[in-house]
Design an enzyme around this catalytic site. Structure first.
Site, short mmCIF file in Angstrom:
data_model
loop_
_atom_site.label_atom_id
_atom_site.label_comp_id
_atom_site.label_asym_id
_atom_site.label_seq_id
_atom_site.Cartn_x
_atom_site.Cartn_y
_atom_site.Cartn_z
N ASP A 34 0.82 -1.22 0.00
CA ASP A 34 0.00 0.00 0.00
C ASP A 34 0.86 1.27 0.00
O ASP A 34 0.43 2.33 0.43
CB ASP A 34 -0.96 0.00 1.19
CG ASP A 34 -0.22 -0.15 2.51
OD1 ASP A 34 1.01 -0.35 2.48
OD2 ASP A 34 -0.87 -0.04 3.56
N HIS A 238 21.53 3.70 -19.56
CA HIS A 238 20.56 3.98 -18.49
C HIS A 238 21.01 3.35 -17.17
O HIS A 238 20.19 2.83 -16.42
CB HIS A 238 19.18 3.48 -18.89
CG HIS A 238 18.57 4.27 -20.00
ND1 HIS A 238 17.48 3.86 -20.72
CD2 HIS A 238 18.90 5.48 -20.52
CE1 HIS A 238 17.17 4.77 -21.64
NE2 HIS A 238 18.03 5.76 -21.53
N ASP A 255 25.23 11.93 -15.20
CA ASP A 255 24.11 12.51 -15.95
C ASP A 255 23.04 12.81 -14.91
O ASP A 255 22.40 11.89 -14.39
CB ASP A 255 23.62 11.50 -17.00
CG ASP A 255 22.51 12.05 -17.88
OD1 ASP A 255 21.93 13.11 -17.55
OD2 ASP A 255 22.22 11.41 -18.91
N ASP A 267 19.10 18.89 -17.37
CA ASP A 267 19.57 17.58 -17.83
C ASP A 267 21.01 17.76 -18.33
O ASP A 267 21.22 18.23 -19.45
CB ASP A 267 18.65 17.08 -18.96
CG ASP A 267 19.06 15.72 -19.49
OD1 ASP A 267 19.97 15.09 -18.91
OD2 ASP A 267 18.46 15.29 -20.49
N HIS A 346 23.20 6.44 -29.67
CA HIS A 346 21.98 7.21 -29.38
C HIS A 346 21.94 8.49 -30.18
O HIS A 346 22.92 8.87 -30.83
CB HIS A 346 21.84 7.47 -27.87
CG HIS A 346 22.96 8.26 -27.25
ND1 HIS A 346 23.10 9.62 -27.41
CD2 HIS A 346 24.00 7.89 -26.46
CE1 HIS A 346 24.16 10.05 -26.73
NE2 HIS A 346 24.74 9.01 -26.15
N HIS A 350 17.38 15.96 -27.44
CA HIS A 350 15.92 15.87 -27.35
C HIS A 350 15.39 17.20 -26.84
O HIS A 350 16.13 17.98 -26.23
CB HIS A 350 15.51 14.72 -26.41
CG HIS A 350 16.20 14.77 -25.07
ND1 HIS A 350 15.76 15.56 -24.03
CD2 HIS A 350 17.33 14.17 -24.60
CE1 HIS A 350 16.57 15.40 -22.99
NE2 HIS A 350 17.55 14.59 -23.31
N HIS A 357 12.48 14.39 -21.49
CA HIS A 357 12.36 14.17 -22.93
C HIS A 357 11.05 14.82 -23.31
O HIS A 357 10.00 14.20 -23.28
CB HIS A 357 12.37 12.67 -23.26
CG HIS A 357 13.71 12.04 -23.01
ND1 HIS A 357 13.99 10.73 -23.29
CD2 HIS A 357 14.86 12.54 -22.52
CE1 HIS A 357 15.26 10.46 -22.98
NE2 HIS A 357 15.79 11.55 -22.50
N GLU A 380 24.00 16.30 -26.70
CA GLU A 380 24.66 15.32 -25.83
C GLU A 380 25.31 14.16 -26.58
O GLU A 380 24.93 13.01 -26.39
CB GLU A 380 23.66 14.79 -24.81
CG GLU A 380 22.32 14.32 -25.37
CD GLU A 380 21.42 13.74 -24.29
OE1 GLU A 380 21.90 12.87 -23.53
OE2 GLU A 380 20.26 14.14 -24.20
N TYR A 384 31.08 5.29 -26.33
CA TYR A 384 30.97 4.22 -25.33
C TYR A 384 31.71 3.01 -25.87
O TYR A 384 31.22 2.34 -26.80
CB TYR A 384 29.49 3.91 -25.08
CG TYR A 384 28.68 5.18 -24.86
CD1 TYR A 384 28.60 5.76 -23.60
CD2 TYR A 384 28.06 5.84 -25.93
CE1 TYR A 384 27.91 6.95 -23.40
CE2 TYR A 384 27.36 7.01 -25.75
CZ TYR A 384 27.30 7.57 -24.48
OH TYR A 384 26.63 8.75 -24.29
N ARG A 408 30.09 11.11 -22.13
CA ARG A 408 29.02 11.93 -22.73
C ARG A 408 29.18 13.34 -22.19
O ARG A 408 29.56 13.52 -21.02
CB ARG A 408 27.64 11.35 -22.40
CG ARG A 408 26.49 12.12 -23.01
CD ARG A 408 25.15 11.37 -22.99
NE ARG A 408 24.68 11.02 -21.67
CZ ARG A 408 24.71 9.81 -21.15
NH1 ARG A 408 25.23 8.81 -21.84
NH2 ARG A 408 24.26 9.57 -19.94
N GLU A 410 26.80 16.76 -22.09
CA GLU A 410 25.42 17.17 -22.38
C GLU A 410 25.13 18.55 -21.81
O GLU A 410 25.31 18.79 -20.61
CB GLU A 410 24.43 16.16 -21.75
CG GLU A 410 22.98 16.59 -21.90
CD GLU A 410 22.01 15.54 -21.37
OE1 GLU A 410 22.37 14.79 -20.44
OE2 GLU A 410 20.87 15.51 -21.88
#
Ligand code: GLY
Ligand code: MN
Ligand code: MN
Length: 438
Positions: A34, A238, A255, A267, A346, A350, A357, A380, A384, A408, A410
């Site tokens: 719950d 991710h 990130d 971001d 990638h 965005h 996003h 970005e 990799y 990366r 960004e």
């Protein structure tokens, strides 16, 4: 300047023509047993109302000029408020959110048919609000049943997204101010954690410091679960486990961005050496990603496209990877075949706004959407290098010395009248700054 929700509603009402819009708030989501996840309002509902009530429903009714904005909200209930906290109730909905009329949520089913009378159709997003969809579809079916005898009715069902998301895509000056603040707090967090990183700390220590900075700055916290990825973990796009020790000799990719109380987001990604010194391979790839990012940033201007921004980043990366021997062939050949995608898999950015996003089309039919002042996007690019994806036929095997490097960089960028404003410039990215005293 406070955001003018009323102004947005008026624009949306105009765009609706004769359609009656039903815009639902988010409903609480179960975490386990719950226990619920922290509540996150639906961004379309928030954009039009600035109201954080779970389960509410907004009606936007251009065919009711006296009462075009109606809110259904959870009724005041002392016992429920003792357990779960304050509710605005119907009077609060009128006073606080400028509703022309407000009703308790449990009257939605009985009152909705009346509000549809005189509308030419229903504007509702199918597939996103399962708790409300059966009711809306039933009402629509009723309208279709009656239309032949009545000679019309609200017999069309239309998605609000094209109208609403075109509005959300172009930010007004007040929204840009909020995005600047989200960017500034996010940038300060990156500067702060870079100063604390050293071998022997854990990714979790960095994540905790980011959370602390975001919350202590008065925001809602992270805009998305922070990615704090040491060494090879950075090659997992991710990665959110954030629980490995930070090792001497590895890079650390972070990130992370915050979400303001009105949901505008930052971001940012930065990558730097855990021990304060790049290795030769790390530095070569860092310089390449930075060159790609700067070239891509230079393409952000009115009349440009997100497609061009991406293509520019890819070209610089491929040229550099060919020079370093990590790719083979001609620049155009590699790009055409996508033979770089085991190293850069990638897109380069965005839209950014109330959603990280953010909504808004990237293409309309065959044509990429042209950038215009007020649009905000991320830039970005990254590289990799790992064993996870097969090396494409004809491309060189990767030497071990490159493996485990994930980078990366960004930034958040607003399109201006004559170019671009990098909102996140306070987060440093020059290699010398990434190597500063540690
Ligand atoms: N943090 C998600 C992204 O960079 O797109
Ligand atoms: Mn991003
Ligand atoms: Mn990001």
């Amino acid at each position: 300047m406070p955001i003018s929700y009323d102004h947005r509603r008026r624009r949306f009402l105009e765009a609706l023509g004769g359609l009656a819009a039903i815009i639902p708030a988010a409903v609480p989501q179960r975490h386990h047993a719950d226990v619920e996840f922290p509540f996150r309002q639906d961004s379309d509902f928030w954009y039009l109302t600035g109201c954080d009530e779970p389960g509410a429903v907004a009606l936007l009714l251009p065919h009711c000029p006296e009462t075009p904005f109606v809110l259904f909200v959870p009724a005041k209930d002392p016992l429920a408020e003792v357990w779960d906290g304050f509710r605005w109730g119907t009077e609060g909905a009128v006073r606080q959110f400028g509703a022309d009329l407000a009703h308790p949520l449990d009257e939605l089913e009985s009152l909705l048919p009346g509000y549809l009378q005189g509308a030419e159709g229903i504007c509702f997003r199918v597939g996103r609000h399962p708790h409300l969809e059966p009711l809306v579809l039933r009402l629509w079916a009723d309208q279709l049943d009656r239309a032949p005898r009545r000679g019309g009715g609200a017999d069309r069902l239309v998605a609000p997204c094209p109208l609403l998301h075109a509005m959300r895509l172009v930010k007004d000056p007040d929204e840009l101010e909020r995005l600047r603040l989200a960017a500034a707090i996010s940038a300060a967090a990156h500067e702060r954690v870079r100063a604390m990183v050293r071998p022997g700390l854990n990714e979790a220590d960095v994540r905790a410091e980011l959370d602390h900075h975001f919350l202590a700055s008065g925001t809602r916290g992270f805009a998305y679960p922070s990615i704090v990825a040491g060494g090879d973990n950075a090659c997992i796009l991710h990665y959110t486990a954030n629980n490995a020790p930070l090792r001497d000799g590895d890079l650390l990719l972070i990130d992370a961005g915050c979400s303001l109380d009105d949901h505008y987001n930052g971001d940012i990604t930065r990558t730097f050496p855990v021990n304060g010194r790049f290795s030769g391979e790390q530095r070569a790839l860092y310089d390449l990603v930075l060159a790609a990012q700067l070239a891509a940033l230079a393409m952000v201007r009115p009349g440009g496209t997100a497609e061009e921004v991406h293509a520019t980043a890819v070209r610089v990366l491929v040229e550099g990877l060919l020079e370093l021997g990590l790719l083979a062939g001609s620049v155009d050949g590699v790009i055409e075949q996508g033979a770089y995608r085991h190293l850069y898999m990638h897109r380069t950015g965005h839209w950014l706004g109330l959603d990280v996003h953010d909504v808004g089309a990237y293409r309309l039919g065959e044509h990429p959407v042209a950038l215009q002042p007020g649009m905000v996007l991320t830039v970005e690019p990254g590289l990799y290098v790992s064993d996870r994806l097969p090396v494409p036929d004809g491309q060189p095997a990767i030497e071990d010395r490159w493996k485990g490097i994930g980078i990366r960089i960004e930034d958040d960028v607003a399109v201006t009248d004559d170019g671009a404003e990098v909102l996140t410039a306070a987060a440093l990215k020059q290699p010398e700054a990434m190597e500063r005293s540690r």
